[in-house]
Design an enzyme around this catalytic site. Structure first.
Site, PDB file in Angstrom:
ATOM      1  N   GLU A 229      37.742  37.433  58.079  1.00 38.30           N
ATOM      2  CA  GLU A 229      36.753  36.505  57.497  1.00 38.30           C
ATOM      3  C   GLU A 229      36.633  35.249  58.342  1.00 38.30           C
ATOM      4  OE1 GLU A 229      37.577  35.645  53.402  1.00 38.30           O
ATOM      5  OE2 GLU A 229      37.215  37.734  52.856  1.00 38.30           O
TER       6      GLU A 229
ATOM      7  N   HIS B 141      29.949  32.273  48.378  1.00 36.29           N
ATOM      8  CA  HIS B 141      30.010  31.627  49.694  1.00 36.29           C
ATOM      9  C   HIS B 141      29.857  32.712  50.750  1.00 36.29           C
ATOM     10  CE1 HIS B 141      34.099  32.974  48.824  1.00 36.29           C
ATOM     11  NE2 HIS B 141      34.256  33.071  50.136  1.00 36.29           N
TER      12      HIS B 141
ATOM     13  N   HIS C 167      30.498  34.427  54.890  1.00 36.06           N
ATOM     14  CA  HIS C 167      31.336  34.552  56.087  1.00 36.06           C
ATOM     15  C   HIS C 167      30.555  35.298  57.157  1.00 36.06           C
ATOM     16  CE1 HIS C 167      35.069  33.381  54.058  1.00 36.06           C
ATOM     17  NE2 HIS C 167      34.755  34.208  53.068  1.00 36.06           N
TER      18      HIS C 167
ATOM     19  N   HIS D 145      23.644  40.452  55.632  1.00 36.77           N
ATOM     20  CA  HIS D 145      22.747  39.547  54.899  1.00 36.77           C
ATOM     21  C   HIS D 145      22.557  39.968  53.441  1.00 36.77           C
ATOM     22  CE1 HIS D 145      22.088  38.052  58.910  1.00 36.77           C
ATOM     23  NE2 HIS D 145      21.518  36.981  58.383  1.00 36.77           N
TER      24      HIS D 145
ATOM     25  N   CYS E 104      37.093  30.284  46.103  1.00 40.75           N
ATOM     26  CA  CYS E 104      36.593  31.592  46.570  1.00 40.75           C
ATOM     27  C   CYS E 104      35.941  32.392  45.430  1.00 40.75           C
ATOM     28  CB  CYS E 104      37.719  32.408  47.184  1.00 40.75           C
ATOM     29  SG  CYS E 104      38.463  31.585  48.599  1.00 40.75           S
TER      30      CYS E 104
END
Ligand SMILES: Nc1nc2c(c(=O)[nH]1)N=C([C@H](O)[C@H](O)COP(=O)(O)OP(=O)(O)OP(=O)(O)O)CN2
Ligand SMILES: [Zn+2]
Length: 126
Positions: free
Chosen positions: A115, A30, A32, A70, A26
């Site tokens: 998440e 990355h 979600h 985004h 994590c």
């Protein structure tokens, strides 16, 4: 009518993040699709039986999430010094939405941030 009404809206946003100092994957960037639930408390309904219009909540949520959707959350001023964990995102949304929506009649009661469908955090203030 005595008692408390709690109305809510559920929505989502997509973003990237990384958890600084996390001992594992994590810590890498990355993404979600965060699921958000915003709860608003009210003791009194208006003349047509509404605590607060869902649309007013959705508009306020849309404004705040528009700043996050985004994006790489770590780039945002709100998460410059604290990690964009579910806990901190819930706290951030709670404070922003309280500023936008709280008045003499309605109060943000809690914000839930997930998440994944099975893991998340809830923030509220007593
Ligand atoms: N208390 C918290 N724990 C973790 C958070 C958090 O925000 N609060 N965040 C993470 C990471 O963001 C991680 O990406 C999410 O981990 P997890 O829920 O385990 O998601 P996975 O997709 O890895 O789930 P699997 O069930 O392993 O597929 C970690 N912890
Ligand atoms: Zn993550």
């Amino acid at each position: 009518m005595p008692g408390v009404f709690e109305v809510y809206v559920k929505t989502h946003f997509s973003a990237a993040h990384r958890l600084r100092g996390y001992p594992g994957d994590c810590a890498r960037v990355h993404g979600h699709n965060w699921i958000i639930e915003v709860y608003v408390q009210c003791r009194k309904l208006n003349e047509i039986g509404i605590a607060i219009d869902f649309r007013d909540i959705k508009n306020a949520v849309k404004e705040v999430l528009g700043r996050m959707d985004h994006c790489d959350l770590n780039d945002l001023p709100a998460f410059k010094d604290e990690n964009p964990t579910s806990e901190n995102i819930a706290g951030f949304l709670y404070r922003e939405l309280s500023r936008a929506l709280n008045d003499g009649t309605v109060k943000i009661s809690k914000v839930k941030v997930c998440e994944t469908p099975g893991a998340g955090a809830i923030y509220w203030e007593d």
